[in-house]
Design a protein around this motif. Structure first.
Motif, PDB file in Angstrom:
ATOM      1  N   VAL A 106      -4.735  -6.402  17.491  1.00 19.51           N
ATOM      2  CA  VAL A 106      -5.145  -5.920  16.171  1.00 19.51           C
ATOM      3  C   VAL A 106      -6.173  -4.824  16.397  1.00 19.51           C
ATOM      4  N   ARG A 107      -5.917  -3.657  15.801  1.00 20.27           N
ATOM      5  CA  ARG A 107      -6.837  -2.521  15.942  1.00 20.27           C
ATOM      6  C   ARG A 107      -7.336  -2.096  14.561  1.00 20.27           C
ATOM      7  N   ILE A 108      -8.612  -1.789  14.472  1.00 16.80           N
ATOM      8  CA  ILE A 108      -9.208  -1.318  13.219  1.00 16.80           C
ATOM      9  C   ILE A 108     -10.044  -0.090  13.518  1.00 16.80           C
ATOM     10  N   GLY A 109      -9.811   0.979  12.777  1.00 16.09           N
ATOM     11  CA  GLY A 109     -10.547   2.209  13.000  1.00 16.09           C
ATOM     12  C   GLY A 109     -10.683   3.017  11.723  1.00 16.09           C
ATOM     13  N   GLN A 110     -11.449   4.095  11.819  1.00 17.99           N
ATOM     14  CA  GLN A 110     -11.645   5.000  10.690  1.00 17.99           C
ATOM     15  C   GLN A 110     -10.570   6.077  10.764  1.00 17.99           C
ATOM     16  N   PHE A 111      -9.536   5.965   9.900  1.00 14.25           N
ATOM     17  CA  PHE A 111      -8.427   6.908   9.920  1.00 14.25           C
ATOM     18  C   PHE A 111      -8.881   8.297   9.493  1.00 14.25           C
ATOM     19  N   ASP A 112      -9.642   8.371   8.413  1.00 12.74           N
ATOM     20  CA  ASP A 112     -10.302   9.600   8.013  1.00 12.74           C
ATOM     21  C   ASP A 112     -11.620   9.211   7.361  1.00 12.74           C
ATOM     22  N   ALA A 113     -12.337  10.184   6.801  1.00 14.96           N
ATOM     23  CA  ALA A 113     -13.686   9.911   6.304  1.00 14.96           C
ATOM     24  C   ALA A 113     -13.708   8.868   5.197  1.00 14.96           C
ATOM     25  N   GLN A 114     -12.588   8.700   4.474  1.00 15.85           N
ATOM     26  CA  GLN A 114     -12.569   7.799   3.333  1.00 15.85           C
ATOM     27  C   GLN A 114     -11.597   6.632   3.483  1.00 15.85           C
ATOM     28  N   THR A 115     -11.005   6.462   4.664  1.00 14.79           N
ATOM     29  CA  THR A 115      -9.966   5.443   4.819  1.00 14.79           C
ATOM     30  C   THR A 115     -10.149   4.654   6.108  1.00 14.79           C
ATOM     31  N   THR A 116     -10.179   3.334   5.984  1.00 15.48           N
ATOM     32  CA  THR A 116     -10.138   2.455   7.150  1.00 15.48           C
ATOM     33  C   THR A 116      -8.694   2.036   7.381  1.00 15.48           C
ATOM     34  N   ARG A 117      -8.246   2.085   8.641  1.00 15.81           N
ATOM     35  CA  ARG A 117      -6.866   1.722   8.981  1.00 15.81           C
ATOM     36  C   ARG A 117      -6.861   0.476   9.857  1.00 15.81           C
ATOM     37  N   VAL A 118      -6.003  -0.477   9.513  1.00 10.12           N
ATOM     38  CA  VAL A 118      -5.820  -1.698  10.283  1.00 10.12           C
ATOM     39  C   VAL A 118      -4.402  -1.693  10.834  1.00 10.12           C
ATOM     40  N   VAL A 119      -4.261  -1.902  12.135  1.00  6.21           N
ATOM     41  CA  VAL A 119      -2.950  -1.892  12.787  1.00  6.21           C
ATOM     42  C   VAL A 119      -2.743  -3.215  13.513  1.00  6.21           C
ATOM     43  N   VAL A 120      -1.653  -3.898  13.185  1.00  3.90           N
ATOM     44  CA  VAL A 120      -1.244  -5.103  13.907  1.00  3.90           C
ATOM     45  C   VAL A 120      -0.012  -4.717  14.728  1.00  3.90           C
TER      46      VAL A 120
END
Length: 455
Positions: free
Chosen positions: A88-102
């Motif tokens: 499971v990865r969580i990061g800041q996709f852009d300045a206004q969006t958090t992205r969660v990847v499973v």
């Protein structure tokens, strides 16, 4: 120091879950996430409401969940899981969006039709994955486990050779059911397109503002909720519940609208209004004082009403009796530090109750709405309304908080509640512009019979 604190987590061999949480909540942040490996379930909790978007991406299979308007507030997270789920990865996709990847382990996939994304509340979402299975493609059988639009060549930065973008399948999300406020309105559903449109407006043109929005179609119960449960300063919008409480006391025979109030020195204050310039000892009827409290937002008039009703704690008890748990007063007017507070959704609930004719007698309801329709500040929600529309509302402005909340009636008879609370740099004109834009977009959307009835 990072705003996120890692709590103890254990892999599936013991409890079957990973758990990470924030220690100190910040505005618009991912507070915590949890992946239960035994149940194949991801849970996300933000400190404010959010409308996630999700897709399933192939080669390798990844579930990608974007949280618009949410900031991670710490470095990227990468946690191994084991078994069919690789990490499971969580990061800041852009300045206004958090992205969660499973991401699934190599060779595994899931049926996209069986992925269930549901909102328990506007700030708590679960993603239920079906049991991963081996991809038939990996064993030589031609199959496409992820139906999608055809892959297309794209150019990546610093590359002149096109490569094939991975196939992806957008996934539907099920928003939490709308609140009926004790059966006063139908149980509607989230106005997803409108919510995404306003989220895009905020992120693209007004990213520096802190915004809370609540919109409710009184006919269908369909709603929009962006940070609806977040607490904001009320500014002069606190005068709206005070007005309703006043008319309840009139209905109960405790106060007479024709009785005389005397302006004593202890209630005279500065800020908005004209009564402060009159001599101490001036006399006004309760009805005249209430009119000035709302139409010109007179702070001295407001304090006279508060004093006549029994003080701040008396009003706070009344607010609690209405089910407003986060709306409360700490100071008399003017409250320039913003200690009197509310939430967009609680203001929306109050307006629903006012509209329902269950809070006030028909006569008092008509008088209250008439006063609210004569608010002189016409620079916020009013600007976005179409010809022939009316609004019963109350505005508020203390420099760093600008707001407007009201009931709009369209010429064809449709009514809706709209609440906008905006935090900004002191006297930032973009707060006013944002409220005007929101009002215009909401009115245009709800005036279309096709979109207003559902999406």
């Amino acid at each position: 120091m990072s705003s996120l604190t890692r709590f103890p987590w254990i892999l599936s061999g013991v409890t079957g879950c990973l758990w990470l949480s924030t220690a100190a909540a910040q505005a618009d942040t991912l507070q915590s996430w949890r992946f239960d490996a035994q149940q194949n379930q991801l849970e996300l909790i933000t400190d404010q409401g959010v409308q996630p978007s999700a897709q399933l991406v192939a080669n390798p299979t990844r579930l990608v969940v974007d949280l618009p308007g949410i900031r991670l507030g710490r470095p990227k997270i990468n946690q191994s899981v084991g078994g069919a789920v690789q990490n499971v990865r969580i990061g800041q996709f852009d300045a206004q969006t958090t992205r969660v990847v499973v991401e699934l382990a190599p060779g595994y996939t899931v049926d996209p039709q069986q992925v269930k994304i549901r909102g328990l509340t506007t700030n708590r979402w679960t993603v239920q994955l079906p049991t991963p299975r081996m991809d038939a493609t990996a064993s030589g059988t031609i199959a496409n486990p992820i139906p999608a639009t055809p892959a297309r060549p794209v150019l990546f930065p610093n590359s002149t050779r096109p490569v094939m973008a991975p196939l992806s399948q957008p996934l539907a999300t099920v928003a939490p059911p709308g609140d009926t406020f004790g059966g006063l309105i139908p149980a509607g559903r989230n106005l997803t397109w409108l919510q995404q449109r306003l989220a895009t407006l905020k992120s693209s043109q007004y990213s520096s503002l802190g915004t809370g929005l609540y919109v409710l179609d009184l006919q269908t119960g369909n709603y929009l909720d962006i940070n609806g449960d977040r607490v904001y300063a009320t500014a002069s919008i606190i005068k709206l519940p005070i007005l309703i409480a006043l008319f309840q006391d009139v209905d109960a025979g405790k106060i007479n609208l024709n009785e005389t109030l005397t302006m004593t020195r202890d209630v005279v204050v500065g800020g908005s209004g004209e009564m402060q310039d009159l001599p101490v000892g001036s006399k006004f009827s309760v009805l005249e004082t209430a009119n000035k409290m709302i139409t010109i937002s007179d702070n001295t008039a407001t304090n006279m009403i508060i004093k006549r009703m029994g003080g701040i704690q008396y009003l706070n008890q009344r607010f609690r009796s209405w089910g407003l748990q986060k709306t409360g007063m700490r100071n008399w007017l003017p409250d320039l530090k913003g200690t009197n507070v509310t939430t967009p959704k609680e203001l929306g609930k109050l307006l629903v109750m006012l509209n329902s004719q269950q809070m006030l007698s028909p006569r008092s309801q008509a008088q209250a709405i008439d006063i609210l329709q004569r608010v002189r500040n016409r620079k916020l929600l009013v600007v976005g309304l179409g010809p022939g529309a009316t609004i019963a509302h109350k505005t508020g402005d203390i420099g760093f908080l600008l707001g407007d909340a009201g009931i709009v009636q369209m010429p064809m008879g449709k009514r809706y509640v709209v609440v906008a609370l905006v935090e900004s740099a002191y006297d930032d004109p973009r707060a006013r512009d944002f409220i005007q834009d929101v009002s215009r977009i909401v009115y245009t959307y709800l005036s279309n019979p096709t979109t207003a009835s559902g999406e």
